[in-house]
Design an enzyme around this catalytic site. Structure first.
Site, PDB file in Angstrom:
ATOM      1  N   PRO A 171      75.870  61.864  56.506  1.00  0.00           N
ATOM      2  CA  PRO A 171      74.420  62.580  57.075  1.00  0.00           C
ATOM      3  C   PRO A 171      73.521  62.854  56.111  1.00  0.00           C
ATOM      4  O   PRO A 171      73.865  62.812  54.952  1.00  0.00           O
ATOM      5  CB  PRO A 171      75.220  63.754  57.820  1.00  0.00           C
ATOM      6  CG  PRO A 171      76.348  64.018  57.022  1.00  0.00           C
ATOM      7  CD  PRO A 171      76.893  63.042  56.205  1.00  0.00           C
ATOM      8  N   TRP A 172      72.532  63.574  56.412  1.00  0.00           N
ATOM      9  CA  TRP A 172      71.535  64.008  55.769  1.00  0.00           C
ATOM     10  C   TRP A 172      71.390  65.539  55.341  1.00  0.00           C
ATOM     11  O   TRP A 172      70.497  65.766  54.479  1.00  0.00           O
ATOM     12  CB  TRP A 172      69.980  63.650  56.489  1.00  0.00           C
ATOM     13  CG  TRP A 172      69.925  64.326  57.824  1.00  0.00           C
ATOM     14  CD1 TRP A 172      70.068  63.394  58.869  1.00  0.00           C
ATOM     15  CD2 TRP A 172      69.787  65.688  58.329  1.00  0.00           C
ATOM     16  NE1 TRP A 172      70.061  64.211  59.932  1.00  0.00           N
ATOM     17  CE2 TRP A 172      69.898  65.644  59.487  1.00  0.00           C
ATOM     18  CE3 TRP A 172      69.582  66.858  57.419  1.00  0.00           C
ATOM     19  CZ2 TRP A 172      69.800  66.744  60.238  1.00  0.00           C
ATOM     20  CZ3 TRP A 172      69.505  67.985  58.233  1.00  0.00           C
ATOM     21  CH2 TRP A 172      69.456  67.915  59.852  1.00  0.00           C
ATOM     22  N   PRO A 197      74.710  55.805  52.982  1.00  0.00           N
ATOM     23  CA  PRO A 197      74.111  57.251  53.010  1.00  0.00           C
ATOM     24  C   PRO A 197      73.401  57.126  54.285  1.00  0.00           C
ATOM     25  O   PRO A 197      73.017  56.228  54.901  1.00  0.00           O
ATOM     26  CB  PRO A 197      73.545  57.320  51.864  1.00  0.00           C
ATOM     27  CG  PRO A 197      73.264  55.919  51.349  1.00  0.00           C
ATOM     28  CD  PRO A 197      74.295  54.917  52.081  1.00  0.00           C
ATOM     29  N   SER A 198      72.986  58.326  54.492  1.00  0.00           N
ATOM     30  CA  SER A 198      71.967  58.419  55.758  1.00  0.00           C
ATOM     31  C   SER A 198      70.899  57.670  55.383  1.00  0.00           C
ATOM     32  O   SER A 198      70.183  57.811  54.197  1.00  0.00           O
ATOM     33  CB  SER A 198      71.390  60.101  56.171  1.00  0.00           C
ATOM     34  OG  SER A 198      70.468  60.109  57.157  1.00  0.00           O
ATOM     35  N   GLU A 199      70.226  57.118  56.303  1.00  0.00           N
ATOM     36  CA  GLU A 199      68.913  56.583  56.085  1.00  0.00           C
ATOM     37  C   GLU A 199      67.703  57.396  55.735  1.00  0.00           C
ATOM     38  O   GLU A 199      66.641  56.933  55.117  1.00  0.00           O
ATOM     39  CB  GLU A 199      68.227  55.374  57.361  1.00  0.00           C
ATOM     40  CG  GLU A 199      68.130  56.250  58.477  1.00  0.00           C
ATOM     41  CD  GLU A 199      69.410  56.565  59.380  1.00  0.00           C
ATOM     42  OE1 GLU A 199      70.531  56.325  58.605  1.00  0.00           O
ATOM     43  OE2 GLU A 199      69.381  56.576  60.711  1.00  0.00           O
ATOM     44  N   SER A 249      76.777  63.153  63.853  1.00  0.00           N
ATOM     45  CA  SER A 249      76.649  63.755  65.176  1.00  0.00           C
ATOM     46  C   SER A 249      77.596  63.043  66.072  1.00  0.00           C
ATOM     47  O   SER A 249      78.387  62.273  65.677  1.00  0.00           O
ATOM     48  CB  SER A 249      75.229  63.441  65.689  1.00  0.00           C
ATOM     49  OG  SER A 249      75.193  62.264  65.639  1.00  0.00           O
ATOM     50  N   GLU A 270      84.090  63.912  61.102  1.00  0.00           N
ATOM     51  CA  GLU A 270      83.576  65.196  61.136  1.00  0.00           C
ATOM     52  C   GLU A 270      82.175  65.278  61.964  1.00  0.00           C
ATOM     53  O   GLU A 270      81.304  64.929  61.287  1.00  0.00           O
ATOM     54  CB  GLU A 270      83.575  65.628  59.311  1.00  0.00           C
ATOM     55  CG  GLU A 270      84.658  65.464  58.550  1.00  0.00           C
ATOM     56  CD  GLU A 270      85.534  66.497  58.721  1.00  0.00           C
ATOM     57  OE1 GLU A 270      85.342  67.357  59.399  1.00  0.00           O
ATOM     58  OE2 GLU A 270      86.702  66.379  58.131  1.00  0.00           O
ATOM     59  N   CYS A 304      76.773  72.337  59.691  1.00  0.00           N
ATOM     60  CA  CYS A 304      77.525  72.029  61.076  1.00  0.00           C
ATOM     61  C   CYS A 304      78.681  73.374  61.092  1.00  0.00           C
ATOM     62  O   CYS A 304      78.964  73.441  62.280  1.00  0.00           O
ATOM     63  CB  CYS A 304      78.744  70.902  60.643  1.00  0.00           C
ATOM     64  SG  CYS A 304      79.449  70.763  59.121  1.00  0.00           S
ATOM     65  N   GLU A 402      74.199  72.346  70.117  1.00  0.00           N
ATOM     66  CA  GLU A 402      73.846  72.521  68.510  1.00  0.00           C
ATOM     67  C   GLU A 402      72.303  72.229  68.287  1.00  0.00           C
ATOM     68  O   GLU A 402      71.482  71.257  68.678  1.00  0.00           O
ATOM     69  CB  GLU A 402      74.617  71.233  67.744  1.00  0.00           C
ATOM     70  CG  GLU A 402      74.618  71.374  66.462  1.00  0.00           C
ATOM     71  CD  GLU A 402      75.330  70.180  65.677  1.00  0.00           C
ATOM     72  OE1 GLU A 402      74.969  69.266  66.078  1.00  0.00           O
ATOM     73  OE2 GLU A 402      76.097  70.504  64.587  1.00  0.00           O
TER      74      GLU A 402
HETATM   75  P1  NAD Z   1      73.775  61.269  62.602  1.00  0.00           P
HETATM   76  O1  NAD Z   1      74.915  61.099  63.577  1.00  0.00           O
HETATM   77  O2  NAD Z   1      72.510  61.051  63.349  1.00  0.00           O
HETATM   78  O3  NAD Z   1      73.828  60.293  61.411  1.00  0.00           O
HETATM   79  C1  NAD Z   1      75.077  60.338  60.521  1.00  0.00           C
HETATM   80  C2  NAD Z   1      75.297  59.030  59.924  1.00  0.00           C
HETATM   81  O4  NAD Z   1      75.660  58.316  61.073  1.00  0.00           O
HETATM   82  C3  NAD Z   1      73.907  58.436  59.343  1.00  0.00           C
HETATM   83  O5  NAD Z   1      74.471  57.697  58.347  1.00  0.00           O
HETATM   84  C4  NAD Z   1      73.782  57.402  60.559  1.00  0.00           C
HETATM   85  O6  NAD Z   1      72.864  56.109  59.989  1.00  0.00           O
HETATM   86  C5  NAD Z   1      75.052  56.867  61.061  1.00  0.00           C
HETATM   87  N1  NAD Z   1      74.833  56.536  62.202  1.00  0.00           N
HETATM   88  C6  NAD Z   1      74.151  56.737  63.381  1.00  0.00           C
HETATM   89  N2  NAD Z   1      74.549  56.190  64.398  1.00  0.00           N
HETATM   90  C7  NAD Z   1      75.551  55.315  64.087  1.00  0.00           C
HETATM   91  C8  NAD Z   1      76.282  54.327  64.703  1.00  0.00           C
HETATM   92  N3  NAD Z   1      76.064  53.929  66.144  1.00  0.00           N
HETATM   93  N4  NAD Z   1      77.296  53.514  64.234  1.00  0.00           N
HETATM   94  C9  NAD Z   1      77.485  54.028  62.807  1.00  0.00           C
HETATM   95  N5  NAD Z   1      76.949  54.896  62.095  1.00  0.00           N
HETATM   96  C10 NAD Z   1      76.023  55.516  62.827  1.00  0.00           C
HETATM   97  O7  NAD Z   1      73.883  62.766  62.042  1.00  0.00           O
HETATM   98  P2  NAD Z   1      72.970  63.508  61.127  1.00  0.00           P
HETATM   99  O8  NAD Z   1      71.655  63.876  61.900  1.00  0.00           O
HETATM  100  O9  NAD Z   1      72.488  62.607  60.034  1.00  0.00           O
HETATM  101  O10 NAD Z   1      73.561  64.748  60.798  1.00  0.00           O
HETATM  102  C11 NAD Z   1      73.732  65.742  61.354  1.00  0.00           C
HETATM  103  C12 NAD Z   1      75.036  65.807  62.281  1.00  0.00           C
HETATM  104  O11 NAD Z   1      76.124  65.663  61.338  1.00  0.00           O
HETATM  105  C13 NAD Z   1      75.256  67.055  63.125  1.00  0.00           C
HETATM  106  O12 NAD Z   1      75.645  66.953  64.267  1.00  0.00           O
HETATM  107  C14 NAD Z   1      76.421  67.958  62.129  1.00  0.00           C
HETATM  108  O13 NAD Z   1      77.067  68.984  62.754  1.00  0.00           O
HETATM  109  C15 NAD Z   1      77.182  66.839  61.475  1.00  0.00           C
HETATM  110  N6  NAD Z   1      77.760  67.182  60.349  1.00  0.00           N
HETATM  111  C16 NAD Z   1      79.050  67.444  60.429  1.00  0.00           C
HETATM  112  C17 NAD Z   1      79.856  67.845  59.176  1.00  0.00           C
HETATM  113  C18 NAD Z   1      81.108  68.418  59.305  1.00  0.00           C
HETATM  114  O14 NAD Z   1      81.934  68.400  58.275  1.00  0.00           O
HETATM  115  N7  NAD Z   1      81.740  68.386  60.536  1.00  0.00           N
HETATM  116  C19 NAD Z   1      78.883  68.274  58.013  1.00  0.00           C
HETATM  117  C20 NAD Z   1      77.644  67.762  58.089  1.00  0.00           C
HETATM  118  C21 NAD Z   1      77.069  67.406  59.260  1.00  0.00           C
END
Ligand code: NAD
Length: 500
Positions: A171-172, A197-199, A249, A270, A304, A402
């Site tokens: 994530p980012w 990595p996150s885009e 997420s 996670e 998170c 959230e």
């Molecule tokens: P996000 O889900 O939008 O993106 C996370 C990653 O998943 C990115 O690299 C994204 O490109 C990828 N992704 C998105 N859709 C996908 C798909 N259909 N298939 C495969 N990969 C996909 O999350 P975010 O906005 O980058 O981060 C915030 C979220 O992460 C929050 O919900 C937060 O709670 C969670 N988070 C959890 C923890 C933990 O340890 N539990 C830690 C950090 C963040």
């Protein structure tokens, strides 16, 4: 004194942000130990959320790019998986040293790409180094069940093996640190990696790739940049990937798990959280308020495990609210370059900024009481004021979803049973905290809370020795600790018939 008499937080703007132009990594995919161009000409802009300016652009990867990276990872894993724990440990220690030797560059890149204050970036980099050092040591201590004779004339031996190639999606919010939480145990267990990595925040991961290139075996760590629905999706479906690990997420986790199910891949998730902070009437209220100031607003609440949902006993709710508002009034909001005392940076992107603003507008429309903050800052950058919303009724949208921003809500409860029921009434199960001076409550309440981590008189304190991960909608699998090494390895039973 009324709440409105309490000092407001400070805002600092910076006219000149520190630039990371001279230290940016190459913008390609990192495959087989070198940077290569992608198969598409499409690029993704990487934006600084403080200035709203484009820092650089990276490749929008394709399924074909993932396939090339997986091929490199499969080839590299064969010899990497056959190394001894000592040899792998030396590589992890080298990675820790490389990050340490370049910590200034990592901090600058992370602050530019996420807007996080330098203190947070420093902590991220220190924790990433510690993660590699811990896993370097821990991987040499692993033991399996002792061999034994469980059937007549047969002796059993339990082997621990790598799973193979692991796909990782990060994530980012903590780009380098979340990558470290995955890379360190996955490599330690003898696997190779293809990481996306996150885009929005690919730069520190690409920088790590640039710095380790040629110094660790080629192909054990590959990075493909791009969108979740293309690169992430292909990682989840690729037949040569044995396990897919995602931090992100709930929606992304569901998509990955659904896709991975088709090839019966192992899945490690996670996901999100909405941590309750349960404050009993005997608690040290000042300490609890200071704890929420730190753990609710660290990384601008984009965490998170953020202490974002207070449940306080009704007899002390007013006093606690006053303490918290006073604490939040001491926060300094601003750009990373605006001073060492800045604690709150911007939201990661315009869409996320708009989502947080929408949640605040909804709360105000519902007549909820904003005790401090409540709005976006005027001007450039995706800044939201540190906000406390008090007297929130049970089930209010802002207290159950959230928000992932600098927003803390306060609800009250009458009985201990009600506190436990309400805390558990959440789709998430990542983390929670309990504040009390009663030694009996300090164990009986955590046992009844449905969360993977429960702190007592503390919140958001992490250590590499202890596991991190959730229950329910927050996913499954554990980061950090020996449990992560378990998750990224497999056990094999070999039974030898020696009766003949
Ligand atoms: P996000 O889900 O939008 O993106 C996370 C990653 O998943 C990115 O690299 C994204 O490109 C990828 N992704 C998105 N859709 C996908 C798909 N259909 N298939 C495969 N990969 C996909 O999350 P975010 O906005 O980058 O981060 C915030 C979220 O992460 C929050 O919900 C937060 O709670 C969670 N988070 C959890 C923890 C933990 O340890 N539990 C830690 C950090 C963040």
């Amino acid at each position: 004194m009324t709440l409105t008499d309490i000092k407001q937080f400070t805002v600092r703007r910076s006219s000149s942000e520190q630039s990371c132009a001279g230290i940016l990594p190459p913008a390609g995919h990192f495959i087989g130990g070198t940077f290569v161009p992608g198969s598409s000409t499409q690029l993704i802009d990487v934006v600084d959320p403080t200035t709203e300016q484009v820092i650089t652009s990276v490749q929008a990867g394709t399924a074909a790019d993932v396939d090339v990276a997986v091929e490199a990872a499969v080839a590299a894993q064969k010899s990497w998986g056959a190394t001894t724990p000592k040899e792998r440990s030396e590589v992890l220690t080298l990675i820790a040293n490389i990050i340490e030797d370049n910590r200034e560059a990592f901090e600058l890149i992370e602050s530019a790409n996420t807007g996080k204050p330098r203190t947070v970036a420093e902590d991220d980099v220190s924790s990433a180094i510690d993660t590699f050092r811990f896993m370097a040591g821990a991987s040499r201590t692993l033991t399996s069940m002792a061999g034994g004779d469980y059937a007549t004339g047969h002796t059993s031996v339990i082997l621990r093996e790598p799973v193979g190639v692991v796909g990782v999606i990060t994530p980012w919010n903590y780009p380098l640190l979340m990558a470290a939480w995955k890379i360190a145990p996955i490599l330690a267990a003898g696997n190779s990696i293809v990481l996306k990595p996150s885009e929005q925040t690919p730069l520190s991961t690409l920088k790590l790739a640039e710095l380790v290139a040629g110094r660790i075996p080629d192909g054990i760590l590959n990075v493909v940049t791009g969108q979740g629905r293309t690169v992430g999706q292909r990682l989840a479906e690729h037949p040569d990937i044995a396990l897919i690990a995602l931090t992100g997420s709930v929606v992304s986790g569901q998509a990955v798990a659904e896709t991975a199910g088709k090839s019966v891949k192992r899945v490690h998730l996670e996901l999100g959280g909405k941590a309750p902070v349960v404050v009993f009437p005997d608690a040290d209220l000042r300490a609890a308020a200071a704890g929420v100031r730190n753990a609710g607003f660290w990384n601008a609440g984009q965490d998170c495990g953020a202490a974002c949902r207070v449940l306080v006993h009704e007899s002390v709710a007013e006093e606690f609210t006053e303490h918290l508002v006073r604490e939040v009034g001491t926060l300094v909001v601003g750009a990373p370059g605006a001073g060492d005392d800045v604690e709150i940076g911007p939201m990661i992107s315009r869409p996320h900024f708009e989502r947080v603003k929408e949640s605040l507008a909804e709360a105000k429309d519902a007549g909820l009481q904003v005790a401090i903050g409540g709005s976006a800052l005027e001007g450039t950058g995706y800044f939201i004021e540190p906000t406390v919303i008090s007297n929130v009724p049970a089930g209010a949208h802002i207290a159950t979803h959230e928000i992932f921003g600098p927003v803390v809500t306060i609800e009250s409860f009458s009985t201990t049973d009600e506190a436990i029921t309400r805390a558990n009434e959440s789709p998430y199960g990542l983390s929670a905290s309990v504040w009390t001076r009663d030694s009996s409550l300090s164990l009986s309440i955590p046992k009844q809370l449905d969360f993977g981590t429960v702190w007592v008189n503390s919140h958001l304190v992490l250590a590499c020795e202890v596991p991190w991960g959730g229950f329910k909608g927050s996913g499954y699998g554990r980061d950090l600790s020996l449990y992560a090494l378990d998750d990224y390895s497999r056990t094999k039973h070999v039974m030898i018939n020696h009766s003949a």
